[in-house]
Design an enzyme around this catalytic site. Sequence first.
Site, PDB file in Angstrom:
ATOM      1  N   ARG A 156       0.983  -1.416  -0.135  1.00 31.77           N
ATOM      2  CA  ARG A 156       0.149  -0.003   0.094  1.00 31.77           C
ATOM      3  C   ARG A 156       0.777   1.700  -0.236  1.00 31.77           C
ATOM      4  O   ARG A 156       0.552   2.793  -0.752  1.00 31.77           O
ATOM      5  CB  ARG A 156      -1.037  -0.014   1.687  1.00 31.77           C
ATOM      6  CG  ARG A 156      -2.312  -1.022   0.867  1.00 31.77           C
ATOM      7  CD  ARG A 156      -2.475  -1.217   2.235  1.00 31.77           C
ATOM      8  NE  ARG A 156      -1.968  -2.370   3.727  1.00 31.77           N
ATOM      9  CZ  ARG A 156      -1.695  -2.772   4.274  1.00 31.77           C
ATOM     10  NH1 ARG A 156      -2.776  -3.612   3.345  1.00 31.77           N
ATOM     11  NH2 ARG A 156      -0.448  -3.283   5.166  1.00 31.77           N
ATOM     12  N   ARG A 236      10.871   0.375   9.008  1.00 34.72           N
ATOM     13  CA  ARG A 236      10.997   0.422  10.885  1.00 34.72           C
ATOM     14  C   ARG A 236      12.344   0.495  10.393  1.00 34.72           C
ATOM     15  O   ARG A 236      13.179  -0.444   9.200  1.00 34.72           O
ATOM     16  CB  ARG A 236      10.225  -1.366  10.810  1.00 34.72           C
ATOM     17  CG  ARG A 236       9.095  -1.251  11.131  1.00 34.72           C
ATOM     18  CD  ARG A 236       8.503  -0.824  12.195  1.00 34.72           C
ATOM     19  NE  ARG A 236       7.303  -0.060  12.871  1.00 34.72           N
ATOM     20  CZ  ARG A 236       6.300   0.645  11.795  1.00 34.72           C
ATOM     21  NH1 ARG A 236       6.920   1.462  11.546  1.00 34.72           N
ATOM     22  NH2 ARG A 236       4.788   0.141  12.987  1.00 34.72           N
ATOM     23  N   GLU A 265      14.779   2.759  18.136  1.00 38.86           N
ATOM     24  CA  GLU A 265      13.909   3.983  18.883  1.00 38.86           C
ATOM     25  C   GLU A 265      13.390   3.990  20.237  1.00 38.86           C
ATOM     26  O   GLU A 265      12.654   3.048  20.483  1.00 38.86           O
ATOM     27  CB  GLU A 265      12.467   3.817  17.499  1.00 38.86           C
ATOM     28  CG  GLU A 265      11.654   4.958  17.313  1.00 38.86           C
ATOM     29  CD  GLU A 265      11.137   4.555  16.039  1.00 38.86           C
ATOM     30  OE1 GLU A 265      11.509   3.900  14.901  1.00 38.86           O
ATOM     31  OE2 GLU A 265       9.715   5.014  15.941  1.00 38.86           O
ATOM     32  N   HIS A 283       9.319  10.211  13.355  1.00 34.05           N
ATOM     33  CA  HIS A 283       8.811   9.053  13.149  1.00 34.05           C
ATOM     34  C   HIS A 283       7.160   9.852  13.256  1.00 34.05           C
ATOM     35  O   HIS A 283       6.676   9.644  14.270  1.00 34.05           O
ATOM     36  CB  HIS A 283       8.453   7.922  14.270  1.00 34.05           C
ATOM     37  CG  HIS A 283       8.039   6.303  14.000  1.00 34.05           C
ATOM     38  ND1 HIS A 283       8.416   5.410  14.461  1.00 34.05           N
ATOM     39  CD2 HIS A 283       6.858   6.144  12.972  1.00 34.05           C
ATOM     40  CE1 HIS A 283       7.510   4.480  14.011  1.00 34.05           C
ATOM     41  NE2 HIS A 283       6.575   5.305  13.171  1.00 34.05           N
TER      42      HIS A 283
HETATM   43  P1  NAP Z   1       2.136  -4.185   2.715  1.00 40.28           P
HETATM   44  O1  NAP Z   1       0.941  -2.974   2.023  1.00 40.28           O
HETATM   45  O2  NAP Z   1       1.463  -4.986   3.452  1.00 40.28           O
HETATM   46  O3  NAP Z   1       3.402  -3.881   2.388  1.00 40.28           O
HETATM   47  C1  NAP Z   1       4.876  -4.513   2.368  1.00 40.28           C
HETATM   48  C2  NAP Z   1       5.711  -4.612   1.197  1.00 40.28           C
HETATM   49  O4  NAP Z   1       6.542  -5.134   1.091  1.00 40.28           O
HETATM   50  C3  NAP Z   1       4.689  -5.816   0.002  1.00 40.28           C
HETATM   51  O5  NAP Z   1       5.257  -5.535  -1.147  1.00 40.28           O
HETATM   52  C4  NAP Z   1       5.296  -7.363   0.046  1.00 40.28           C
HETATM   53  O6  NAP Z   1       5.408  -7.463  -0.794  1.00 40.28           O
HETATM   54  C5  NAP Z   1       7.170  -6.344   0.625  1.00 40.28           C
HETATM   55  N1  NAP Z   1       7.851  -7.543   1.276  1.00 40.28           N
HETATM   56  C6  NAP Z   1       7.238  -8.144   2.886  1.00 40.28           C
HETATM   57  N2  NAP Z   1       8.224  -8.568   2.852  1.00 40.28           N
HETATM   58  C7  NAP Z   1       9.143  -8.525   1.688  1.00 40.28           C
HETATM   59  C8  NAP Z   1      11.298  -9.080   1.987  1.00 40.28           C
HETATM   60  N3  NAP Z   1      10.924 -10.503   2.348  1.00 40.28           N
HETATM   61  N4  NAP Z   1      10.975  -8.707   1.044  1.00 40.28           N
HETATM   62  C9  NAP Z   1      10.591  -7.874  -0.511  1.00 40.28           C
HETATM   63  N5  NAP Z   1       9.689  -7.619   0.447  1.00 40.28           N
HETATM   64  C10 NAP Z   1       8.560  -8.234   1.217  1.00 40.28           C
HETATM   65  O7  NAP Z   1       2.657  -3.204   4.122  1.00 40.28           O
HETATM   66  P2  NAP Z   1       2.479  -1.172   3.835  1.00 40.28           P
HETATM   67  O8  NAP Z   1       0.591  -0.963   4.148  1.00 40.28           O
HETATM   68  O9  NAP Z   1       2.555  -0.560   2.910  1.00 40.28           O
HETATM   69  O10 NAP Z   1       3.478  -0.781   4.795  1.00 40.28           O
HETATM   70  C11 NAP Z   1       4.333  -1.049   4.988  1.00 40.28           C
HETATM   71  C12 NAP Z   1       5.146  -0.660   6.139  1.00 40.28           C
HETATM   72  O11 NAP Z   1       5.569   0.825   6.505  1.00 40.28           O
HETATM   73  C13 NAP Z   1       4.203  -1.549   7.746  1.00 40.28           C
HETATM   74  O12 NAP Z   1       4.638  -2.521   7.868  1.00 40.28           O
HETATM   75  C14 NAP Z   1       4.872  -0.487   8.769  1.00 40.28           C
HETATM   76  O13 NAP Z   1       5.894  -1.576   9.619  1.00 40.28           O
HETATM   77  C15 NAP Z   1       5.465   0.861   8.140  1.00 40.28           C
HETATM   78  N6  NAP Z   1       4.572   1.622   8.469  1.00 40.28           N
HETATM   79  C16 NAP Z   1       5.106   2.852   9.465  1.00 40.28           C
HETATM   80  C17 NAP Z   1       4.912   4.596   9.130  1.00 40.28           C
HETATM   81  C18 NAP Z   1       5.623   5.394   9.922  1.00 40.28           C
HETATM   82  O14 NAP Z   1       5.325   6.381  10.670  1.00 40.28           O
HETATM   83  N7  NAP Z   1       7.086   5.641   9.315  1.00 40.28           N
HETATM   84  C19 NAP Z   1       3.426   4.675   8.719  1.00 40.28           C
HETATM   85  C20 NAP Z   1       3.161   3.287   9.033  1.00 40.28           C
HETATM   86  C21 NAP Z   1       3.502   2.050   8.035  1.00 40.28           C
HETATM   87  P3  NAP Z   1       4.427  -8.534  -1.231  1.00 40.28           P
HETATM   88  O15 NAP Z   1       3.567  -7.203  -2.247  1.00 40.28           O
HETATM   89  O16 NAP Z   1       4.568  -9.080  -2.648  1.00 40.28           O
HETATM   90  O17 NAP Z   1       3.393  -9.995   0.134  1.00 40.28           O
END
Ligand code: NAP
Length: 316
Positions: A156, A236, A265, A283
């Site tokens: 996403r 993260r 953190e 953050h």
């Molecule tokens: P998401 O929709 O689950 O997307 C995660 C992406 O990472 C997917 O494309 C997935 O591949 C890929 N992925 C997972 N494991 C992997 C691996 N081992 N090697 C390569 N690619 C991998 O999650 P999201 O909603 O985008 O959020 C991502 C992360 O952002 C969250 O988990 C959170 O930790 C972080 N975040 C940070 C903040 C902040 O305040 N800074 C806010 C929100 C979220 P596939 O699509 O092929 O499954």
Amino acid sequence: MRVFLSRPLTVEVETRARAEFDVEIRSNTAVMSADEMQRALAEFDVVMPTLGDAFDAGVFSRVPEPRCRLLANFGVGFNHIDVAAAMSAGIEVTNTPGAVTDATADTAMTLMLMSARRAGEGERLVRSGQWQGWHPTQMLGLHLSGKHVGLVGMGRIGQAIARRCHFGFGMKVSYLARSAKKLDFEARRAQDLSQMAAEVDVLVVAVPGGAETRHLINGDVLSAMRPSAHLINIARGEVVDECALIAALQAKQIAGAGLDVYEFEPQIPQALLDLDNVSLLPHLGTATEEVRSDMGHMVLDNIAAFIAGRELPNPV
Ligand code: NAP
């Protein structure tokens, strides 16, 4: 059913929580201690943990017969919860995907621009009173328009960042993910992280944290990057080997980095604080009133569904 919210939330979310549930809202903004987590598991039917509340296997094992049946996490990232241990203790886990996407992508763009255009360094210069005035070669940075961005993670948030880069900045997009994506704009799926790192001007980390992705961005990946390239991490802290990043920035192996998250953190190594070529945010990914309220409502929707015995909207 007794509900425990581990942090103060926005006024509208707290008001709804008090109207709908028998709720205790913790006033402390710090992470929960082990004692607090154990009490929450023992005394409440539903607990809302959030970032940093380390619900690991040890915490579950110290409460053999928990009253808690749902951990309704506030946030999309749930790497602070041992989900397998929760499940074996009979506790379901939910999160808040979607609500966070655009705000976090905006923070990635903020950091990309800050790092590429040396905004933090420039602001420090002005505040220090040392600025001598404009000249044609003052503080030259990287022009982002038309450059090449590489997304590590294309879920996403990765896709929302890629859209901003493609439609807003005319950037070429490459990405690394476990599966290919169907997108309405051109993006190349890379097969190898180091190879993609070597080709891009900006490498953006957007994968979840956890054991699988720990130190995915290591010294090898950083040394593959161009000296003019920037690394952005809004995912993260543990995904990036912070020692290796500090070494790369000190040696000017890469031009800069923009970080919203940190390996330990909120502790930030002095060596990182001492560097001028890194932009550091506390953050801030989802830190807007609207988004934090949307996240809170998603938590309450998950709790309401659980209490009513309906299907959980956002199981992890
Ligand atoms: P998401 O929709 O689950 O997307 C995660 C992406 O990472 C997917 O494309 C997935 O591949 C890929 N992925 C997972 N494991 C992997 C691996 N081992 N090697 C390569 N690619 C991998 O999650 P999201 O909603 O985008 O959020 C991502 C992360 O952002 C969250 O988990 C959170 O930790 C972080 N975040 C940070 C903040 C902040 O305040 N800074 C806010 C929100 C979220 P596939 O699509 O092929 O499954």
